[in-house]
Scaffold this active site. Structure first.
Site, PDB file in Angstrom:
ATOM      1  N   HIS A 253      -4.816  -3.540   5.773  1.00 44.91           N
ATOM      2  CA  HIS A 253      -3.816  -3.559   4.707  1.00 44.91           C
ATOM      3  C   HIS A 253      -4.493  -3.788   3.350  1.00 44.91           C
ATOM      4  CE1 HIS A 253       0.261  -4.550   3.064  1.00 44.91           C
ATOM      5  NE2 HIS A 253      -0.494  -5.183   2.178  1.00 44.91           N
ATOM      6  N   GLU A 254      -5.352  -4.797   3.286  1.00 43.96           N
ATOM      7  CA  GLU A 254      -6.021  -5.108   2.018  1.00 43.96           C
ATOM      8  C   GLU A 254      -7.016  -4.022   1.625  1.00 43.96           C
ATOM      9  OE1 GLU A 254      -4.694  -7.359   0.207  1.00 43.96           O
ATOM     10  OE2 GLU A 254      -3.453  -7.995   1.895  1.00 43.96           O
TER      11      GLU A 254
ATOM     12  N   HIS B  58      -5.224  -1.192  -0.158  1.00 38.77           N
ATOM     13  CA  HIS B  58      -5.081  -1.470  -1.595  1.00 38.77           C
ATOM     14  C   HIS B  58      -6.390  -1.152  -2.323  1.00 38.77           C
ATOM     15  CE1 HIS B  58      -1.197  -3.474  -1.561  1.00 38.77           C
ATOM     16  NE2 HIS B  58      -1.586  -4.311  -0.610  1.00 38.77           N
TER      17      HIS B  58
END
Length: 147
Positions: free
Chosen positions: A65-66, A69
């Protein structure tokens, strides 16, 4: 638990495996994170992770998820949660949309409906004269108290 250097190495490995791109910055633990799995900082491109997430089997999903980004920001595409690019890439790599809960709720009270038997676990006491069952509008009664 992994050290910050080991965490950075793990993030770099996952980045190459799933995104076929390198992660060239720092990943570190942040003890102050309580409810989020991690944070991406566009200013200096580092990642922070919640140490409570490290023990979960879904931790790799939090890293993905990170990293989503991170890689979208570096490629100047929509990196925020609401952006279509973010949602598309996150589903392609199999990252988690939401962080798993690490807060263990202490349920002290159990209320049930007199009519339909619907059970309501609660952390705090409620005024049974004021609140009713959301299912059938029946009267709530305190079943057990965890004290």
């Amino acid at each position: 638990m992994l050290t910050n250097q080991e965490l950075t190495a793990k993030v770099k490995e996952i980045s190459l495996t799933y995104f076929k791109q390198s992660f060239d910055h720092e990943a570190k633990w942040n003890q102050r994170l309580r409810t989020t799995g991690g944070r991406f900082f566009p200013k200096d491109l580092h990642l922070d992770f919640n140490p409570k997430m490290a023990e979960l089997k879904d931790f790799e999903g939090v890293i993905l998820h990170e990293l989503t980004h991170y890689h979208l920001y570096r490629s100047k595409r929509g990196y925020k949660h609401r952006d279509a690019d973010f949602k598309r890439l996150l589903s392609q790599v199999g990252g988690l949309r939401y962080a798993p809960s690490v807060i263990d709720k202490k349920i002290k009270y159990y209320y049930s409906c007199q009519n339909c038997g619907q059970l309501y676990p609660r952390q705090r006491k409620i005024d049974t004269k004021k609140y009713r069952c959301g299912k059938c509008r029946g009267k709530l009664i305190l079943k057990t108290s965890g004290n």
